[in-house]
Scaffold this motif. Structure first.
Motif, PDB file in Angstrom:
ATOM      1  N   LEU A 231       0.850  -1.185   0.000  1.00 24.28           N
ATOM      2  CA  LEU A 231       0.000   0.000   0.000  1.00 24.28           C
ATOM      3  C   LEU A 231       0.886   1.235   0.000  1.00 24.28           C
ATOM      4  N   TYR A 232       0.320   2.337  -0.436  1.00 26.53           N
ATOM      5  CA  TYR A 232       1.088   3.574  -0.607  1.00 26.53           C
ATOM      6  C   TYR A 232       0.401   4.708   0.134  1.00 26.53           C
ATOM      7  N   ASN A 233       1.180   5.493   0.886  1.00 28.63           N
ATOM      8  CA  ASN A 233       0.580   6.613   1.616  1.00 28.63           C
ATOM      9  C   ASN A 233       1.296   7.932   1.339  1.00 28.63           C
ATOM     10  N   GLY A 234       1.908   8.030   0.155  1.00 26.88           N
ATOM     11  CA  GLY A 234       2.559   9.266  -0.236  1.00 26.88           C
ATOM     12  C   GLY A 234       1.669  10.120  -1.108  1.00 26.88           C
ATOM     13  N   PRO A 235       2.225  11.170  -1.732  1.00 27.85           N
ATOM     14  CA  PRO A 235       1.444  12.050  -2.603  1.00 27.85           C
ATOM     15  C   PRO A 235       0.822  11.282  -3.757  1.00 27.85           C
ATOM     16  N   ARG A 236      -0.413  11.646  -4.103  1.00 23.66           N
ATOM     17  CA  ARG A 236      -1.139  10.965  -5.179  1.00 23.66           C
ATOM     18  C   ARG A 236      -0.666  11.480  -6.531  1.00 23.66           C
ATOM     19  N   ASP A 237       0.150  10.696  -7.192  1.00 25.92           N
ATOM     20  CA  ASP A 237       0.735  11.067  -8.469  1.00 25.92           C
ATOM     21  C   ASP A 237       0.663   9.850  -9.376  1.00 25.92           C
ATOM     22  N   PRO A 238       0.038   9.949 -10.558  1.00 25.52           N
ATOM     23  CA  PRO A 238      -0.055   8.780 -11.449  1.00 25.52           C
ATOM     24  C   PRO A 238       1.294   8.168 -11.786  1.00 25.52           C
ATOM     25  N   LEU A 239       2.367   8.975 -11.715  1.00 25.65           N
ATOM     26  CA  LEU A 239       3.695   8.460 -12.036  1.00 25.65           C
ATOM     27  C   LEU A 239       4.174   7.408 -11.032  1.00 25.65           C
ATOM     28  N   VAL A 240       3.611   7.420  -9.828  1.00 27.57           N
ATOM     29  CA  VAL A 240       4.141   6.561  -8.779  1.00 27.57           C
ATOM     30  C   VAL A 240       3.774   5.092  -8.993  1.00 27.57           C
ATOM     31  N   TRP A 241       2.640   4.827  -9.632  1.00 25.32           N
ATOM     32  CA  TRP A 241       2.158   3.444  -9.669  1.00 25.32           C
ATOM     33  C   TRP A 241       3.007   2.530 -10.540  1.00 25.32           C
ATOM     34  N   PRO A 242       3.372   2.906 -11.765  1.00 29.05           N
ATOM     35  CA  PRO A 242       4.296   2.048 -12.518  1.00 29.05           C
ATOM     36  C   PRO A 242       5.632   1.864 -11.795  1.00 29.05           C
ATOM     37  N   ARG A 243       6.074   2.910 -11.103  1.00 31.80           N
ATOM     38  CA  ARG A 243       7.330   2.822 -10.361  1.00 31.80           C
ATOM     39  C   ARG A 243       7.213   1.798  -9.224  1.00 31.80           C
ATOM     40  N   LEU A 244       6.073   1.785  -8.531  1.00 31.19           N
ATOM     41  CA  LEU A 244       5.879   0.821  -7.441  1.00 31.19           C
ATOM     42  C   LEU A 244       5.732  -0.600  -7.968  1.00 31.19           C
ATOM     43  N   ILE A 245       5.046  -0.760  -9.079  1.00 30.49           N
ATOM     44  CA  ILE A 245       4.928  -2.095  -9.682  1.00 30.49           C
ATOM     45  C   ILE A 245       6.315  -2.647  -9.968  1.00 30.49           C
ATOM     46  N   ALA A 246       7.171  -1.829 -10.585  1.00 26.24           N
ATOM     47  CA  ALA A 246       8.519  -2.271 -10.932  1.00 26.24           C
ATOM     48  C   ALA A 246       9.368  -2.518  -9.688  1.00 26.24           C
ATOM     49  N   ARG A 247       9.280  -1.628  -8.713  1.00 26.63           N
ATOM     50  CA  ARG A 247      10.147  -1.719  -7.534  1.00 26.63           C
ATOM     51  C   ARG A 247       9.845  -2.934  -6.676  1.00 26.63           C
ATOM     52  N   TYR A 248       8.560  -3.256  -6.518  1.00 28.38           N
ATOM     53  CA  TYR A 248       8.186  -4.342  -5.609  1.00 28.38           C
ATOM     54  C   TYR A 248       7.761  -5.618  -6.330  1.00 28.38           C
ATOM     55  N   GLY A 249       7.881  -5.626  -7.637  1.00 29.41           N
ATOM     56  CA  GLY A 249       7.521  -6.834  -8.388  1.00 29.41           C
ATOM     57  C   GLY A 249       6.058  -7.188  -8.231  1.00 29.41           C
TER      58      GLY A 249
END
Length: 508
Positions: A231-249
């Motif tokens: 789960l994510y609790n930082g600023p709501r930015d569409p850019l963050v989601w592909p980055r999280l998918i890649a970072r955490y597999g």
């Protein structure tokens, strides 16, 4: 996965999601909570201990099984631990949003009779509404987690209350949807047939914890099979989601359709390696065929839709076992007892292809226990042995459901009932349209016409005549919009659903 529909007579939702994992895979990461440059991880053993300690602490403060614990906190790990900790002790969790006004929060406290209220830093409350209630600030919650834990999860019955979820009612005040512990067990058909989730998965959910979509799909469901939740609790930015998918597999990503659209538009997908992602899951509002096609083309990943509501969660879906059919949310999941009933008259299921009220049999374990202190509204939604929530739909010959809006959203045109969804699908397929909502627009005191409220794709100029012509080629005369209005944004609920009743107000 088995589709056994009957939970054990003695069943505790927190033990089901956490206790077995603590025994079988204690050192596996249960939760990753990512912030703006921060990260916190909890193993199943750590979650288990914290949840049982919170349960012991709440009982030690004088609460007794059945008492309601209102959670009014931000998107942090303690929210989840309190939610499950209350259920672990046989108490009733009442998730709520920190964005509530003091008056809204006071109503929930009073209506639910909450015995305890958890308040995050910065969440204010009317002192009068807190009188006589246990107040849990961050320091108090930390003290609860330091307690000796319960030796075992509460021996609750499957029908004992576990969660109280407030949602829109037919009056001006929210109504409490009361779920038993069995509701968590009743989610089992979703696991295989919508989410396709196993213990090998990493589930990334884009919602916040005060939303039941997140508490269910983002936490309860992955934990029910021993998967890791992110789960994510930082600023709501569409850019963050592909980055999280890649970072955490992440192997599964769940969000509302609007967010998938924003990711396609702003998320810079080509710059991120999302090869780990197996599929996306979406609910909360209809998935347009245009968005489905765009996501599939851009990512090569399936996008599975589900239809649900607070009273029953998601019970119709596409998924790994139910092929996607564009425009339909899918089929009733195997094991669900679903029917289409006439809008008026005896509650006898209609034949294939006939439109009516979507209904779920009262034997469904995921169905609510009832509305909290609202017997009159409970009576409105029960038709014999069936629960009807107001959705209009039909089932085709292959068993796919075609959603036709809400019963009270229906428009009247030339003597015919018209579903706004049907018009929205057509308007939404025009190349210039990014988002659309449809409702009736008053043009005189006694006359309303069907109107499309449109948000344009970048680079397109408003052209109402082109859109009206587009609809005239694709809709029967009585279904066609007579007016088009252009908006910068559609009015939505905090959870992203289009508010059709506010479309006309958005013009002013």
């Amino acid at each position: 996965m088995s589709d056994d529909r009957s939970p054990p007579a003695r069943f505790n939702a927190a033990r089901y999601c956490i206790g077995e994992n603590a025994r079988l895979r204690p050192d596996k990461t249960a939760l990753i909570l990512v912030g703006d440059g921060t990260e916190a991880r909890l193993t199943f053993a750590e979650v288990d201990r914290a949840v049982r300690a919170i349960g012991a602490g709440l009982l030690g403060l004088g609460l007794v099984p059945g008492d309601r614990v209102m959670i009014r906190m931000g998107n942090d790990a303690d929210y989840a631990l309190l939610h499950f900790g209350a259920m672990a002790a046989g108490l009733v969790s009442l998730p709520s949003s920190p964005q509530l006004t003091e008056a809204e929060a006071a109503f929930l406290m009073e209506n639910s009779g909450a015995a305890a209220v958890a308040l995050a830093s910065g969440c204010t409350a009317d002192p009068a509404s807190l009188a006589g209630r246990v107040v849990l600030d961050p320091a108090a919650i930390a003290a609860l987690k330091a307690r000796d834990p319960l030796p075992a999860y509460a021996d609750t019955a499957a029908d004992d209350p576990a969660m109280l979820i407030y949602t829109s009612g037919t009056t001006s005040r929210p109504k409490g949807v009361c779920h038993g512990h069995r509701a968590t067990y009743g989610r089992r058909p979703m696991l295989a047939h919508w989410l396709g989730i196993t213990d090998a998965d990493v589930m990334l959910h884009a919602g916040t914890m005060n939303w039941t979509y997140t508490l269910g799909v983002g936490l309860s469901d992955p934990w029910a099979v021993g998967a890791t939740a992110v789960l994510y609790n930082g600023p709501r930015d569409p850019l963050v989601w592909p980055r999280l998918i890649a970072r955490y597999g992440a192997t599964i990503f769940a969000a509302v359709p609007t967010l998938f659209r924003q990711i396609l538009k702003y998320g810079d997908l080509p710059s991120h390696d999302i090869a780990s992602l197996r599929h996306g899951c979406t609910a909360g509002e209809p998935l347009s065929t245009e968005l489905l096609d765009a996501w599939t083309e851009a990512t090569g990943k399936p996008l599975y839709e589900a239809l649900g509501m607070s009273e029953i969660s998601t019970y119709v879906s596409s998924g790994p076992t139910i092929p996607v059919r564009p425009g339909s949310p899918g089929k009733p999941q195997p094991g669900r007892r679903v029917a289409i009933l006439p809008v008026e008259g005896p509650p006898e299921p209609l034949a294939t292809g006939e439109s009516g009220l979507l209904a779920v049999h009262r034997s469904e374990p995921a169905l609510m226990l009832g509305y909290w202190n609202r017997p009159e509204e409970e009576a409105e939604v029960m038709r014999g042995e069936w629960f009807v929530g107001g959705d209009l739909a039909r089932l085709d010959e292959d068993g796919y459901l075609w959603f036709e809006g809400r019963n009270n959203d229906l428009m009247k045109a030339m003597g015919y009932r018209v579903s706004p969804n049907e018009v929205e699908v057509v308007l939404g397929s025009h190349p210039s349209v990014a988002e659309v909502g449809v409702t009736e627009l008053p043009v005189r005191a006694d006359v309303s016409v069907i109107c499309g409220f449109v948000v344009l794709q970048p680079g397109f100029a408003p052209d109402a005549e082109a859109l009206l012509t587009w609809c005239s080629e694709r809709l029967a005369a009585y279904k066609r919009p007579r007016e088009i209005r252009f908006l910068d944004a559609l009015p939505r609920t905090p959870n992203g659903k289009v508010q059709r009743k506010r479309l006309v107000d958005a013009l002013s």
